[in-house]
Design an enzyme around this catalytic site. Structure first.
Site, PDB file in Angstrom:
ATOM      1  N   HIS A  37       0.843  -1.207   0.000  1.00 27.40           N
ATOM      2  CA  HIS A  37       0.000   0.000   0.000  1.00 27.40           C
ATOM      3  C   HIS A  37       0.877   1.257   0.000  1.00 27.40           C
ATOM      4  CE1 HIS A  37      -2.776  -2.868   2.284  1.00 27.40           C
ATOM      5  NE2 HIS A  37      -3.498  -2.539   1.229  1.00 27.40           N
ATOM      6  N   ASP A 150      -3.788  -7.073  -7.657  1.00 29.95           N
ATOM      7  CA  ASP A 150      -5.182  -7.349  -8.013  1.00 29.95           C
ATOM      8  C   ASP A 150      -5.348  -7.041  -9.503  1.00 29.95           C
ATOM      9  OD1 ASP A 150      -6.646  -7.769  -5.234  1.00 29.95           O
ATOM     10  OD2 ASP A 150      -5.144  -6.201  -4.985  1.00 29.95           O
ATOM     11  N   SER A 185       0.210  -8.922   1.572  1.00 26.93           N
ATOM     12  CA  SER A 185      -1.248  -8.865   1.596  1.00 26.93           C
ATOM     13  C   SER A 185      -1.698  -8.637   3.029  1.00 26.93           C
ATOM     14  CB  SER A 185      -1.828 -10.195   1.088  1.00 26.93           C
ATOM     15  OG  SER A 185      -3.196 -10.294   1.460  1.00 26.93           O
TER      16      SER A 185
HETATM   17  P1  AMP Z   1      -6.520  -3.715  -0.488  1.00 27.22           P
HETATM   18  O1  AMP Z   1      -6.332  -2.954   0.783  1.00 27.22           O
HETATM   19  O2  AMP Z   1      -6.160  -5.154  -0.382  1.00 27.22           O
HETATM   20  O3  AMP Z   1      -7.887  -3.474  -1.089  1.00 27.22           O
HETATM   21  O4  AMP Z   1      -5.485  -3.123  -1.526  1.00 27.22           O
HETATM   22  C1  AMP Z   1      -5.471  -1.742  -1.808  1.00 27.22           C
HETATM   23  C2  AMP Z   1      -4.572  -1.510  -2.985  1.00 27.22           C
HETATM   24  O5  AMP Z   1      -3.258  -1.943  -2.677  1.00 27.22           O
HETATM   25  C3  AMP Z   1      -5.005  -2.295  -4.236  1.00 27.22           C
HETATM   26  O6  AMP Z   1      -4.830  -1.483  -5.388  1.00 27.22           O
HETATM   27  C4  AMP Z   1      -4.066  -3.461  -4.233  1.00 27.22           C
HETATM   28  O7  AMP Z   1      -3.832  -3.999  -5.535  1.00 27.22           O
HETATM   29  C5  AMP Z   1      -2.807  -2.811  -3.692  1.00 27.22           C
HETATM   30  N1  AMP Z   1      -1.919  -3.833  -3.140  1.00 27.22           N
HETATM   31  C6  AMP Z   1      -2.242  -4.835  -2.297  1.00 27.22           C
HETATM   32  N2  AMP Z   1      -1.184  -5.631  -2.056  1.00 27.22           N
HETATM   33  C7  AMP Z   1      -0.158  -5.120  -2.792  1.00 27.22           C
HETATM   34  C8  AMP Z   1       1.210  -5.491  -2.983  1.00 27.22           C
HETATM   35  N3  AMP Z   1       1.734  -6.562  -2.382  1.00 27.22           N
HETATM   36  N4  AMP Z   1       1.959  -4.720  -3.802  1.00 27.22           N
HETATM   37  C9  AMP Z   1       1.439  -3.630  -4.427  1.00 27.22           C
HETATM   38  N5  AMP Z   1       0.161  -3.237  -4.290  1.00 27.22           N
HETATM   39  C10 AMP Z   1      -0.628  -3.968  -3.480  1.00 27.22           C
END
Ligand code: AMP
Length: 279
Positions: A37, A150, A185
């Site tokens: 993030h 994603d 994640s």
């Molecule tokens: P989330 O909080 O899981 O909904 O993710 C929020 C944003 O962070 C989304 O655009 C995800 O694709 C991105 N994101 C999550 N994990 C990663 C990662 N390991 N590397 C880069 N971006 C990420």
């Protein structure tokens, strides 16, 4: 850092920023922030004057109520991380600030709806487009930043932006990984030490497929990948696909971009990962 929980507050703040000629970057998240993030926020800081991070655990995109229930919400830690990195604005609304009761939403996103993640999480992308549409309309960012982690979500949001003629530029940022290759994640905290080891099969298999890739051998490579993951203890494969990077249909010789994508349950935790093979 400015912290807002209501639509009125954030709109007032951003309209002033916009009137002063500032560009606005949005990084939508569900919190439990990690270095993945934060890399999106850093990318946004390089490209935009004002960076807004939203933290909203969006109930409409969860297909499993237990998954929503146990989703981590360490908000104080998140605020510390955002302040440390110099994020300008946190938008952290309550569910009833975003949704009225009995709201209905449907957007035709074509075949992306039912493929891969769509197949295993029916309705997931309707929830994703519903909330991202609302955030784009409310915040009106010049640029929005999403992770390649994603990958299908990025295609779905790109389709929505095209369909709705939304004036926002989308940027896809690289996947941030732990030193041993595991994709970062928010759900990784649910992995037991044994799961954590077993989960490495996902990134290792993706990397092996990338290094062994041969367009004439896709079926065999896919079988080998499926076998490697199915043979890993504690791991249950949902899908492994070598897909066209634009459509996510199975890749073929006409594919300009090729991406390998995987989803599997490791212990009780469902993980996804992917790697660009070409393009
Ligand atoms: P989330 O909080 O899981 O909904 O993710 C929020 C944003 O962070 C989304 O655009 C995800 O694709 C991105 N994101 C999550 N994990 C990663 C990662 N390991 N590397 C880069 N971006 C990420």
């Amino acid at each position: 850092m400015e912290k807002f929980t209501t639509k009125t507050q954030i709109q007032q703040y951003l309209s002033l920023a916009r009137a002063n000629g500032k560009t606005i970057g949005l990084v939508p998240t569900m919190g439990a922030l990690h270095a993945g993030h934060l890399s999106l926020i850093q990318q946004a800081q390089q490209q935009c004057d004002v960076v807004v991070c939203s933290i909203f655990v969006n109930p409409t995109q969860f297909t499993d109520p237990a998954d929503l229930e146990k989703y981590p919400r360490p908000i104080q830690e998140d605020i510390r991380k955002l302040e440390a990195i110099g994020c300008d604005v946190l938008f952290e609304p309550a569910v009833n600030e975003i949704y009225d009761n009995n709201e209905h939403w449907h957007l035709n996103i074509g075949t992306l709806e039912d493929l891969l993640e769509g197949k295993y999480r029916p309705g997931h992308y309707q929830g994703v487009t519903q909330v991202v549409y609302k955030f784009f309309t409310l915040i009106n960012p010049d640029v929005a930043f999403f992770g390649q982690k994603d990958y299908q979500q990025f295609l779905v949001i790109s389709r929505m932006v095209a369909l709705m003629d939304m004036p926002v530029k989308l940027i896809m940022c690289p996947i941030q990984r732990e030193a041993d290759g595991l994709a970062m994640s928010s759900r990784n905290i649910h992995l037991t030490p044994a799961d954590r080891q077993n989960a490495l099969v996902l990134s290792k298999t993706l990397n092996r497929i990338k290094s062994d890739f041969d367009i004439n051998n896709i079926a065999i490579l896919k079988q080998q990948a499926e076998a490697a993951i199915n043979n890993q203890p504690g791991t249950q494969l949902d899908y492994f696909e070598i897909a066209d990077g634009d459509t996510l249909l199975p890749a073929d010789k006409q594919s300009k971009k090729i991406v390998a994508l995987v989803a599997a349950k490791v212990g009780q935790t469902r993980l996804i990962d992917n790697v660009m093979i070409s393009g």
